[in-house]
Design an enzyme around this catalytic site. Structure first.
Site, PDB file in Angstrom:
ATOM      1  N   ILE A 101       0.475  -1.453   0.004  1.00 40.16           N
ATOM      2  CA  ILE A 101      -0.427   0.306   0.154  1.00 40.16           C
ATOM      3  C   ILE A 101       0.594   1.282  -0.122  1.00 40.16           C
ATOM      4  CG2 ILE A 101      -0.429   0.046   2.631  1.00 40.16           C
ATOM      5  CD1 ILE A 101      -2.883   1.017   2.141  1.00 40.16           C
ATOM      6  N   SER A 102       0.510   1.937  -0.697  1.00 37.81           N
ATOM      7  CA  SER A 102       1.175   3.267  -1.089  1.00 37.81           C
ATOM      8  C   SER A 102       2.937   3.230  -1.253  1.00 37.81           C
ATOM      9  CB  SER A 102       0.948   4.389   0.092  1.00 37.81           C
ATOM     10  OG  SER A 102       1.382   5.851   0.513  1.00 37.81           O
TER      11      SER A 102
END
Length: 278
Positions: A101-102
């Site tokens: 994520i990210s």
């Protein structure tokens, strides 16, 4: 976190805090290797690991975040992808499904590129191709770069909607997320930023053949939806799913939808299985 086994392990010359879920339980699915967002500790994504309770799950705190000691010297995305393979080896894991994520989405991409033999499928959440990313809202980016959001609860609460969108603001999920965060050390945070400096996956992604799910929110102020569309264009075997009204933390605000999309993707038969069935 009661269901996780957590320990500090010396892996690849680094002491890392590693969490494992269900490694000793039988499963028809490969384990999941998860890479977290910048400055975030294991607990931030523990709800996802606990929700995906039909498979093993492993993640670690980056040096200087959560319970992992500060790094002595800076590291690169290449060395940390290699270190991740040593983490897998430590616990007897071979091929895994890779998620990030990210900031961790960059790590996940690089792991799949650098170690294709260890990667089955790839899930990219609220992330970009690195240096070539389409920038987000400047107000959100300046607050994202400030580690004070981890240290000062009032600062985080005041700027929560700017940072993460409105979908989670005002819900019990907001308080739960804030309570799970542990501030990274200044050195740990800086070294995470430096690790991605100048990095981009864009030139290599067209040659990557891993089946890939890209999950994006259409209200993400940090990593705008356009980045997911760019990844979808670059990666040949990719699918883009957009969470309507989802900000940067749609993994929490749209938890059921996200978990359903991820498990459906990971559990879908591959081309070999379909050919055998035919």
């Amino acid at each position: 976190m009661a269901s996780a086994e957590i320990s500090i392990e010396n892996v690849g010359g680094r002491n890392l805090r590693i969490a494992r879920w269900r490694l000793d339980e039988p499963s028809d699915h490969p384990p999941v290797l998860f890479f977290n967002g910048i400055g975030a500790n294991i607990e931030a994504v523990a709800p996802l690991a606990e929700a995906m309770n039909d498979r093993a799950f492993i993640m670690f705190d980056m040096p200087g975040t959560g319970g992992s000691p500060d790094p002595v010297i800076p590291y690169t995305i290449v060395t940390m992808a290699w270190t991740a393979t040593q983490v897998l080896d430590r616990f007897g894991l071979g091929v895994v499904d890779v998620m990030g994520i990210s900031w961790g989405g960059g790590m996940a991409q690089h792991f799949a590129i650098q170690h294709p033999a260890r990667t089955r499928r790839l899930v990219l959440i609220a992330t970009s191709a690195g240096m070539l990313m389409i920038p987000g809202n400047p107000a959100a980016l300046t607050k994202m770069a400030n580690p004070r959001r981890y240290v000062d609860a009032d600062y985080m609460a005041q700027h929560f909607e700017t940072l993460y969108g409105g979908a989670l603001d005002g819900t019990k999920g907001k308080g739960g997320h804030m309570s799970r965060l542990t501030p990274p050390s200044p050195r740990g945070y800086m070294y995470q930023l430096l690790a991605m400096l100048g990095w981009t996956s864009a030139p290599v992604l067209p040659f990557m053949r891993k089946e890939t799910l890209i999950l994006m929110g259409d209200d993400d102020q940090i990593v705008p939806l356009a980045n997911g569309k760019f990844l979808n264009t670059l990666i040949p075997n990719s699918e883009l799913i957009v969470m309507e009204g989802g900000g940067h933390l749609f993994l929490l605000s749209h938890k059921d939808e996200s978990v359903s999309a991820i498990t459906d993707f990971l559990d879908a038969p591959d081309e070999t299985e379909l050919s055998a069935a035919a």
